[in-house]
Scaffold this active site. Sequence first.
Site, short mmCIF file in Angstrom:
data_model
loop_
_atom_site.label_atom_id
_atom_site.label_comp_id
_atom_site.label_asym_id
_atom_site.label_seq_id
_atom_site.Cartn_x
_atom_site.Cartn_y
_atom_site.Cartn_z
N GLU A 242 -8.34 -4.64 7.96
CA GLU A 242 -6.38 -4.67 7.16
C GLU A 242 -5.93 -3.16 7.80
OE1 GLU A 242 -5.03 -6.82 5.51
OE2 GLU A 242 -6.23 -8.14 5.69
N LYS B 132 1.22 -0.61 2.59
CA LYS B 132 1.40 -1.75 1.45
C LYS B 132 1.46 -1.41 0.48
CE LYS B 132 -0.67 -5.27 -0.36
NZ LYS B 132 -2.19 -6.24 -0.11
N ARG C 162 7.89 -8.69 2.87
CA ARG C 162 5.92 -8.06 2.20
C ARG C 162 5.62 -9.76 3.48
NH1 ARG C 162 3.15 -7.96 -3.85
NH2 ARG C 162 0.83 -7.99 -3.02
N HIS D 119 -12.99 -12.17 5.13
CA HIS D 119 -12.05 -12.45 6.08
C HIS D 119 -11.13 -11.41 6.80
CE1 HIS D 119 -7.34 -12.02 4.74
NE2 HIS D 119 -7.93 -11.18 4.80
N ASN E 149 1.48 -10.10 6.73
CA ASN E 149 0.28 -11.38 6.77
C ASN E 149 0.27 -11.33 8.47
OD1 ASN E 149 -0.44 -12.19 4.52
ND2 ASN E 149 1.69 -12.99 3.95
N LYS F 257 -0.91 -8.59 -7.07
CA LYS F 257 -0.91 -10.16 -6.58
C LYS F 257 -2.66 -10.73 -7.04
CE LYS F 257 -0.46 -12.38 -2.78
NZ LYS F 257 -0.68 -12.29 -0.86
N HIS G 159 -5.97 -16.93 8.45
CA HIS G 159 -6.37 -17.81 7.30
C HIS G 159 -6.64 -19.39 7.26
CE1 HIS G 159 -4.11 -15.09 3.99
NE2 HIS G 159 -5.57 -14.88 3.87
N GLU H 200 7.28 -10.67 -2.61
CA GLU H 200 7.19 -11.68 -0.97
C GLU H 200 8.13 -12.43 -0.86
OE1 GLU H 200 3.36 -13.80 -1.06
OE2 GLU H 200 2.72 -12.80 0.73
N HIS I 93 -2.49 -13.27 9.49
CA HIS I 93 -2.70 -13.69 8.47
C HIS I 93 -2.79 -15.66 8.86
CE1 HIS I 93 -4.11 -9.74 6.92
NE2 HIS I 93 -4.70 -10.38 5.83
N ARG J 23 -1.83 -12.88 -23.25
CA ARG J 23 -0.03 -13.23 -22.69
C ARG J 23 -0.36 -10.93 -22.11
NH1 ARG J 23 1.33 -15.27 -28.06
NH2 ARG J 23 1.86 -17.32 -26.88
#
Length: 1612
Positions: free
Chosen positions: A197, A259, A273, A296, A277, A155, A284, A269, A280, A133
């Site tokens: 990035e 960031k 946030r 990427h 992107n 994340k 993506h 997000e 992206h 946990r």
Amino acid sequence: MSHPNPHIDKVSILGQETICLGFHIFDYLLRDTLSNFKASTYVVVTDIHLQHLYLDRFTQAFHKISQEIFPSSAPRLLTYVIPPGEESKSRAVKAEIEDYFLAQGCTRDTLVFAMGGGVIGDLVGFVAATFMRGIPFVQIPTTLLAMVDSSIGGKTAIDTPLAKNPIGAFWQPKRIFIDLSVLETLPEREFVNGMAEVIKTAAIWNESDFVLLENGAEAIRDAVLKPVRNVEFQGATLETRTTAQQLLLQVVMASVAVKSYVVTHDEREAGMRGLLNFGHSIGHAIEGLVTPKMLHGECVAVGMIKEAEIARYCGYLSQVAVGRLTRCIQAYGLPVTMEDKLVKTHIGNQYCSVDELMQVLRVDKKNMGSQKRIVMLSGIGKTLEQKPSNISDGIIRKVLAASTVVHPRPVNVGPVTLSPPGSKSISNRALVLAALGKGTCRLTGLLHSDDTQVMLTALTKLGAATFEWENNGDTLVVHGNGGNMHIPDSELYLGNAGTAARFLTTVSVLVPPSDVAGQKTILTGNARMKQRPIAPLIDALTANGSELKYLESKGCLPLEVTPFSYGLAGGEIQLAASISSQYVSSILLCAPYATKEPVTLVLTGGQVISQPYIDMTIAMMKSFGVAVEALPNNTYRIPQGAYTNPAEYLVEADASSATYPLAIAAITGTTCTVPNIGSASLQGDAGFAVNVLRPMGCTVVQTETSTTVTGPPIGTLKPLAHIDMETMTDAFLTASVLAAVTQPATPGGENVTKISGIANQRVKECNRIAAMMHELGKFGVTTSEFDDGIIVHGHDIASLTPPKDGVKCYDDHRVAMSFSVLANVVPGGTIIREKKCVEKTWPTWWDDLEGKLGGRASDIDLGPPSEHHDYEVQSSSSSSKKGVSAKSDATVVVIGMRGAGKTSMGQFAAKVLRRPFEDVDHYFEKTLSTTIPEFIKEHGWPAFREQEAKMLIELLEKHPTGYVISCGGGIVETASSRETFRKYTAEGGVVLHLVRSISEIEAYLNKDTTRPMYGESMRDVWARREGWYRECCNYEFVVAGQQLKGIEAEDAKEWALVELNFERFLKVITKSGAKGQKRASRAQIAAKPTFFLSLTFPDVSPALPHLSKLALGADAIELRVDLLKVPDVDVSFRDHVAQQVSLLRRHSDLPIIFTVRSVSQGGQWPDNDTQGMVSLLKDGLEWGVEYLDVEIGLPRNEIDGVLARRGNTLIVASWHDCQGKVAWSSEEMEGQYRLAKSISPDVIKLIGTAKSMKDNFECSEFATNHTAKAGDLPLIAMNMGAQGQLSRVLNNYLTPVTHKLLPVKAAPGQLSARDILTARHIVGLLPMKQFYLFGTPISQSLSPLMHNTSFQSLGLPYNYGLHETASVDESVVERMRAANFGGASVTIPHKLEIMEKLDEITEEAKAIGAVNTVVPVVDESSGKTILVGDNTDWLGILYQIKRHQSSKQTVQRGLVIGAGGTSRAALYALHRLGVQEISIFNRTLIKAQAVADSFRELFEVKVLSSSELLKAGGSQREFDVVVSTVPGTIDSASMFDESIFGTKRKGVAVELAYTPRFTRFLKLASQAGWATVEGGQVLIEQGGWQARKWVGREWDLESVQAQVDLAQAGRQ
């Protein structure tokens, strides 16, 4: 040195200083973690790659430091290593790690180190979030991408088969340790991947950070890719940190801080946030389609530009900002488009369609339902909102689409005012001047485009200046270095930027040598740039003492510039300026920096092209402090010195670009004002409105600074009888589209516009004259061209139809914008392909067309921009060639470049075709009783060309048939000569264009000092004439040989191969190769089944050494044109295909089947490129291929157009049912057969797809039913697929086959020829046959070895054995009459006796008086087997002589030594070779006389005595060929000596004895320098002819030769 205490920078996130940055911080991170986060167990999870780099070091440091901190109870360390790559980020690997933890007794008192890139961080973070946990974890990112992105924010996730990162958790790490020194171990691509990035965060957040990235690209890259290592642990402390390391840390920390700030304010997000992107959403989507081939960051880089273009389209972002973002991304080596060279390197021809991208975008997690949300920039460092913005699908599609549809402009558009971007010409000049100058200069109005980006990047690499931006990018601040530069670390890649290429060539000459020996400057570009001429500039600089070397093709980039301490020497420089004014400007701009003396620039070569651009350069040089003195006779004197930069310099708007909005006003009858171009402009194109639009009927108001145009009512523009556009050449494209819609000023008057002065437009981004003709022709507009211009016929607008496949722009911005003008009035919508090419000069053109000019456009995705669409446009539309087959007896006219071999090849053609030869130049001199140089000197070139054209007409009128005529290279320069050629081909004449590599031509002419050279480079001449040659010819022969070496013997062999190639080509295009030729005798078995080899190589060149092995058993070779790929060299697709045809013909005797297979028919040629396919099929006919495959699904008018020019080429009508929807027993298949037959082909090819074995039997039955009658056409009927292989076995005619050496099979289910023959034997279609050698003694014969080797290689179930008898008795006859008899060889003493046992004797065997080959032939009428006696000995001798004789050698006199049985075959071979004087010598004169007398009725044989033999060898009448037929074991010294080989001529010596291998005869011949033929070679040659007669197939020469060599070596 002990590990220093590193300097650590920290960044706060979520209220804690969790992120630590520095260099060499492993010890620090362990000490910090162990001190602050105590645990009983620590686990480090990493991957295999990092295990070897860091794990041992990490483990040792951990144990050392833990002992220091916990001396009595150090915690344990566990390690777990997983495979690298995205595949490890899965449920399975997560479970494996968790199982390992449990097995090792890990509890909640465990801390995990995630040491690796994003995969490790995401995976291990998710493990930590869920194990027990939740247990603490620490991120140790080892890639830049992980450092600035995935490691920050908590994340964590794994992938599933259906999605990326769908299962995960937010789980914050206790620490993030960013050790920038580990970046030094990354591959360059991985480091650059992470920079995407870093650029992203600066672009959305802070312009100051972005400026650091803009200006510091080289230093930042060097910090990682070229690190300084003066001390151990460089950079750990501030004292040892280099400037580059500090800059790297600064930009990475800035990105991390952004960031961290965003995560702190929006951890889950919910809003802000989403800003992270940027790039992206589309990135993506791209990544989803191309992963793992693209990384990427590479996808995000492209995504950033696309999303910035969306913002620009919406009006949120300026082009200046888009340009800055583009330049910054490119500076780090990242792609900005999917057409980028780097992208193509990784994904090849994979195409991401708009529909596919939109499908991926549909499930983007930022969406609100179906509403797409994308981050919108409003400036560098600013976003429109603090969250992603709503963007419609229509806008996204419009930006993503590679093509656009321009619709007719609405009629109610009011007056508009539009300022074009800055002048490309002035921008590039200003950049060079300011960079070379001293001081700081602020440039405003600069063009932000591809071309200026190329110039900026190159000047930065050269160290010529430093650049920074002000006023949100509206002002470029240039800090000039005063001419001080250094050699760049990498090549200067200039794309297709011609201005930059020309200017930077001379700039590179100024660069001094570096400290590194041998370092040089390399300038290169894309494929088109490698075709554009630069030779005059290179010649001028080389003559001045500079050293510049062509690295590929002479006269074009790439270039290598060797630095010298004196740079540009100076003094008088002579420069040919008739091709491009950019050559002149290049030297002018750099001339002040000449080191030895001032430059005096003298322009030569006739009329100077584009004088206004030279004047522009001189005026701008004056603004930067250097005054150029203009002298008479196109001479300029430039003082030495340095430029002094003005504080500010305003770049004018681009006058060429201004023509487009003004032309839209003209063509639509509306008003447009360009406020920043007027009569005071430096640019010649500023006169377009006054000199072109006003005479066409427009109202023009022009001040010094502005221009306003109001067009007449739509459809009432007037034609211009003649307009010289030499001062505004780039604007001719705009004028051409306007001329297409003119109406005559008076009813019935002329409606033609003639534009001249634009010859240089043929060597721009494309051949613009040819491009305009080709594309206007698609609309139905009639055009033609002349030496320096174009003629356009006006048409009613209503009669124009937009081309279905759109306007091809040839990657040329001016073509695209010109046709967008025409599209404003053409009914329907006009597709403009390659829309992004406008970014060269007007990146916002499509936005402005809609947003400011009132136009209408929509998106369209036409699919992948196939490389075949580079199929070049010809100078005259190919459709203008009338479809008429050439008459087989028509006079052959040879045209081509000087040095291509027209005279020698023309004379060879005359010899082969047995026709008289005429040379136009010789006829000219003979008729006018003068030499050509004298005529030109007295009357001039124009008069010569006019007279030459008349001579051509005279010759064709005198000799319309039966001749070969060779023309001078420049005959196509005259329009009247071109018209003569066109008429001649239209009437069935043959005009043959002889093509040879321009590099070979240059090398040849450079050796031949007797020929006068052109005043311009050969490449420039070729660039001008190439289209004319192709316009005039109806056949084309490519001289495909290896580069001639200048070694006479080797070059002679090479040229002989070229001539053999040419002879075969001539047989196809003339009646000597006509269809339906019958065999001379019945002594030849027709092979059944027949095969063709389907080549699948993208380039056949590497396969040529193995071609005989590949084609073994095949009867033809199929060239699959749709599978060809153009190599990365200076060659167009069409030229590549032509070369492939010629190479195949040169290396194989087999017929060529020329196939362009479309996608829907199982190939790779785009279905929507019908025109490209048809053009290639017509080219195939011009190249003289034996078979042409024509798909019956093509439009019938296109098929008819092809077949009208078929000549002697056999047509294969083909259809493929790739989906297996049509049954062989159906009416639909019958319909396809009837359709195929309706085009009058020579062969029909129908291919199905088998879904069951039954389909094969139905296919076979169909074939049987359609080939049963005498008049039925040959039919290829088969099924594709594994289940269809039986149909391939059953097919009898030209079955396509593969080979294990091919890269892939051409179709599913294809078999090799050997496989099929083996299968046919198994099913009873190919019975076993027995072959024999009859004679005595024969036990030592090599024949069984040779023939059985070949049978086995071919897969034939045949056996060759010996049958030794003293006479031709009944046992011999019994074997010959047996049902399984396949054939026999006959040797002594049976060659005469066997003749009476045979049914027929060939004429050759009768003449020789001996049979050495028996062929059983089935008579077609009676069905009985007939035994035919033949002789192949003479063929073995004849063809070995041909293979060894020089192409320049005429065989006039031949000698045969010996009077035995084989002497007769030798004499007959010399006769068939065409030897004029044949002699025989034997010690016994009576025997020699008897042999000579036996040939008396056929030809004369002279008998020589011993004394006569000695005299012949030493006289003027030396022999050209000598054949020895005496046994090799006898003493021949008393018969002849070395004198028989003479001293003056080098001929061919043939030995018929093969034991010993090197006889005295051969040794003497070799010593005399003669070519020698061993007896074994003749034996194998004649054996090959026997095999061909028996089985109808070439035998496996390579294997046979190898076995014979082994056998002979064993015997010796």
